[in-house]
Motif scaffolding. Structure first.
Motif, PDB file in Angstrom:
ATOM      1  N   VAL A 134       9.085  18.218  -0.786  1.00  0.00           N
ATOM      2  CA  VAL A 134       9.149  16.768  -0.892  1.00  0.00           C
ATOM      3  C   VAL A 134      10.553  16.225  -0.708  1.00  0.00           C
ATOM      4  O   VAL A 134      10.741  15.136  -0.188  1.00  0.00           O
ATOM      5  N   ALA A 135      11.578  16.928  -1.128  1.00  0.00           N
ATOM      6  CA  ALA A 135      12.931  16.379  -1.089  1.00  0.00           C
ATOM      7  C   ALA A 135      13.702  16.749   0.172  1.00  0.00           C
ATOM      8  O   ALA A 135      14.859  16.381   0.305  1.00  0.00           O
ATOM      9  N   ASP A 136      13.082  17.465   1.096  1.00  0.00           N
ATOM     10  CA  ASP A 136      13.821  17.979   2.240  1.00  0.00           C
ATOM     11  C   ASP A 136      13.906  16.970   3.382  1.00  0.00           C
ATOM     12  O   ASP A 136      13.342  17.154   4.456  1.00  0.00           O
ATOM     13  N   GLY A 137      14.634  15.893   3.151  1.00  0.00           N
ATOM     14  CA  GLY A 137      15.002  14.997   4.234  1.00  0.00           C
ATOM     15  C   GLY A 137      13.904  14.124   4.771  1.00  0.00           C
ATOM     16  O   GLY A 137      13.917  13.797   5.953  1.00  0.00           O
ATOM     17  N   TRP A 138      12.949  13.722   3.937  1.00  0.00           N
ATOM     18  CA  TRP A 138      11.940  12.800   4.430  1.00  0.00           C
ATOM     19  C   TRP A 138      11.533  11.826   3.339  1.00  0.00           C
ATOM     20  O   TRP A 138      11.732  12.069   2.159  1.00  0.00           O
ATOM     21  N   LEU A 139      10.976  10.690   3.784  1.00  0.00           N
ATOM     22  CA  LEU A 139      10.544   9.638   2.880  1.00  0.00           C
ATOM     23  C   LEU A 139       9.080   9.318   3.155  1.00  0.00           C
ATOM     24  O   LEU A 139       8.618   9.420   4.292  1.00  0.00           O
ATOM     25  N   PRO A 140       8.322   8.908   2.123  1.00  0.00           N
ATOM     26  CA  PRO A 140       6.867   8.714   2.280  1.00  0.00           C
ATOM     27  C   PRO A 140       6.519   7.330   2.786  1.00  0.00           C
ATOM     28  O   PRO A 140       7.184   6.339   2.495  1.00  0.00           O
ATOM     29  N   LEU A 141       5.416   7.257   3.535  1.00  0.00           N
ATOM     30  CA  LEU A 141       4.807   5.990   3.922  1.00  0.00           C
ATOM     31  C   LEU A 141       3.351   6.013   3.443  1.00  0.00           C
ATOM     32  O   LEU A 141       2.589   6.928   3.771  1.00  0.00           O
ATOM     33  N   PHE A 142       2.974   4.992   2.659  1.00  0.00           N
ATOM     34  CA  PHE A 142       1.645   4.927   2.060  1.00  0.00           C
ATOM     35  C   PHE A 142       0.702   4.120   2.943  1.00  0.00           C
ATOM     36  O   PHE A 142       1.080   3.096   3.518  1.00  0.00           O
ATOM     37  N   SER A 143      -0.544   4.558   3.025  1.00  0.00           N
ATOM     38  CA  SER A 143      -1.534   3.912   3.876  1.00  0.00           C
ATOM     39  C   SER A 143      -1.840   2.497   3.401  1.00  0.00           C
ATOM     40  O   SER A 143      -1.984   2.234   2.195  1.00  0.00           O
ATOM     41  N   ALA A 144      -1.967   1.577   4.363  1.00  0.00           N
ATOM     42  CA  ALA A 144      -2.447   0.229   4.080  1.00  0.00           C
ATOM     43  C   ALA A 144      -3.969   0.244   4.004  1.00  0.00           C
ATOM     44  O   ALA A 144      -4.630   1.108   4.595  1.00  0.00           O
ATOM     45  N   ALA A 145      -4.534  -0.721   3.280  1.00  0.00           N
ATOM     46  CA  ALA A 145      -5.991  -0.777   3.136  1.00  0.00           C
ATOM     47  C   ALA A 145      -6.681  -1.090   4.461  1.00  0.00           C
ATOM     48  O   ALA A 145      -7.868  -0.792   4.627  1.00  0.00           O
ATOM     49  N   SER A 146      -5.953  -1.658   5.405  1.00  0.00           N
ATOM     50  CA  SER A 146      -6.535  -1.977   6.715  1.00  0.00           C
ATOM     51  C   SER A 146      -6.668  -0.741   7.604  1.00  0.00           C
ATOM     52  O   SER A 146      -7.265  -0.811   8.678  1.00  0.00           O
ATOM     53  N   ARG A 147      -6.151   0.364   7.156  1.00  0.00           N
ATOM     54  CA  ARG A 147      -6.142   1.577   7.979  1.00  0.00           C
ATOM     55  C   ARG A 147      -7.487   2.291   7.928  1.00  0.00           C
ATOM     56  O   ARG A 147      -8.186   2.286   6.923  1.00  0.00           O
ATOM     57  N   ASN A 148      -7.825   2.943   9.033  1.00  0.00           N
ATOM     58  CA  ASN A 148      -8.993   3.817   9.092  1.00  0.00           C
ATOM     59  C   ASN A 148      -8.568   5.152   9.680  1.00  0.00           C
ATOM     60  O   ASN A 148      -7.857   5.194  10.685  1.00  0.00           O
ATOM     61  N   LEU A 149      -8.982   6.230   9.041  1.00  0.00           N
ATOM     62  CA  LEU A 149      -8.714   7.568   9.550  1.00  0.00           C
ATOM     63  C   LEU A 149     -10.041   8.255   9.854  1.00  0.00           C
ATOM     64  O   LEU A 149     -11.003   8.134   9.084  1.00  0.00           O
ATOM     65  N   PRO A 150     -10.114   8.984  10.955  1.00  0.00           N
ATOM     66  CA  PRO A 150     -11.375   9.646  11.300  1.00  0.00           C
ATOM     67  C   PRO A 150     -11.660  10.847  10.410  1.00  0.00           C
ATOM     68  O   PRO A 150     -10.770  11.355   9.730  1.00  0.00           O
ATOM     69  N   ALA A 151     -12.903  11.270  10.393  1.00  0.00           N
ATOM     70  CA  ALA A 151     -13.271  12.511   9.714  1.00  0.00           C
ATOM     71  C   ALA A 151     -12.432  13.644  10.310  1.00  0.00           C
ATOM     72  O   ALA A 151     -11.973  13.542  11.446  1.00  0.00           O
ATOM     73  N   PRO A 152     -12.175  14.716   9.563  1.00  0.00           N
ATOM     74  CA  PRO A 152     -12.809  15.098   8.303  1.00  0.00           C
ATOM     75  C   PRO A 152     -12.022  14.703   7.046  1.00  0.00           C
ATOM     76  O   PRO A 152     -12.000  15.450   6.067  1.00  0.00           O
ATOM     77  N   MET A 153     -11.387  13.552   7.015  1.00  0.00           N
ATOM     78  CA  MET A 153     -10.644  13.119   5.842  1.00  0.00           C
ATOM     79  C   MET A 153     -11.574  12.404   4.859  1.00  0.00           C
ATOM     80  O   MET A 153     -12.428  11.602   5.237  1.00  0.00           O
ATOM     81  N   ALA A 154     -11.401  12.716   3.567  1.00  0.00           N
ATOM     82  CA  ALA A 154     -12.085  11.958   2.529  1.00  0.00           C
ATOM     83  C   ALA A 154     -11.425  10.594   2.402  1.00  0.00           C
ATOM     84  O   ALA A 154     -10.231  10.433   2.670  1.00  0.00           O
ATOM     85  N   GLU A 155     -12.191   9.601   1.979  1.00  0.00           N
ATOM     86  CA  GLU A 155     -11.703   8.220   1.920  1.00  0.00           C
ATOM     87  C   GLU A 155     -12.179   7.556   0.640  1.00  0.00           C
ATOM     88  O   GLU A 155     -13.366   7.558   0.334  1.00  0.00           O
TER      89      GLU A 155
END
Length: 286
Positions: A134-155
């Protein structure tokens, strides 16, 4: 007649004073397009942050620090000052975020607050990146509610409101856990809407004595937890303020008095969590 070779009298190397990777919290993938990123000094001067072919977002210069200082100073820590880094997604996939960063910095920027935060809720951030912790040179971006991701992701989707005022619980953090392990973490938008995407938990192995279940029969009890400090919805939240909410657990209510029980997640179906009498979940901040 061949062109005369150029005579190089001097080479000046300017080290990039800032570089960082943004990662999608849901998938762990690098985000290398569609973002508007800027660094702003305390006096209000700002510079854009560009992205290279490796997915690293970088600034060639910093407001208030000259090129000569960057190239001639061996110890860049003597030049360091605070800048505001703000990122917005022009494609609507991610929520805005801001971070106070101390620059210039050699190498990829690692946010120094990560080691001070509680680990269990952050497990998805630790596990998601395929090539670093987690600390190795990157920052997080959180999904907006308007986003859609295809299967096989749980939602999982929900709308959170403050139980006391009915106002949206802007920027609250929500985690989804199964079998005692945090599987996803998400952040509510300014309107209180939150979307969590994550890989499905392992499917149980069928036994010889029982017929194999249909693919739609796979279900998992998911426990939702929230962390909130009732931040203002009017500006991009700071990463420090967002993660500080992990010290402020909130209660999600199924009705006027009962906490929200585990929710059943079915394979291939989005889970929208709401109360019996409202489309929103009521969040109580202690």
């Amino acid at each position: 007649m061949s062109a005369a070779a150029a005579l190089v009298l001097e080479r000046i190397t300017l080290p990039a004073p800032f570089g960082v990777v943004f990662r999608d919290v849901a998938t762990g993938a690098r985000v290398d397009e569609g973002l508007t990123v800027r660094l702003t000094a305390s006096g209000g001067r700002s510079v854009p942050v560009a992205v290279n072919r490796s997915g690293v977002w970088f600034a060639r210069r910093l407001p208030g620090i000259g090129d000569a200082e960057l190239s001639e100073t061996a110890d860049l820590s003597t030049l360091q000052r605070d800048y505001r880094l703000e990122v917005r997604d022009t494609l609507g996939r991610f929520l805005p975020l801001s971070i106070t960063v101390r620059l210039p910095h050699r190498g990829l920027y690692a946010w120094p607050e990560w080691p001070t935060l509680p680990r269990p809720p952050l497990l998805p951030l630790v596990d998601a990146p395929p090539d670093g912790a987690v600390a190795d040179g990157w920052l997080p971006l959180f999904s907006a509610a308007s986003r859609n991701l295809p299967a096989p992701m749980a939602e999982i989707r929900a709308t959170l409101v403050d139980r006391a005022t009915g106002a949206p619980a802007a920027w609250a953090l929500v985690t989804a856990s199964y079998d005692g392990r945090t599987r996803a973490i998400g952040m509510a938008g300014p309107d209180g809407q939150v979307a969590l995407f994550f890989p499905y938990p392992p499917m149980p192995r069928p036994t010889i004595a029982a017929s194999p279940p249909a693919i739609t029969d796979y279900r998992w009890p998911i426990t939702l937890a929230a962390y909130a400090s009732l931040l203002s919805p009017d500006a991009a939240p700071s990463l420090a303020a967002v993660t500080a909410q992990l010290a402020s657990p909130a209660t999600l209510y199924a009705d006027a008095s009962d906490p929200l029980p585990p929710q059943m997640l079915s394979l291939g179906r989005a889970l929208t969590v709401r109360t019996e009498n409202s489309s929103a979940l009521h969040l109580g901040v202690d």
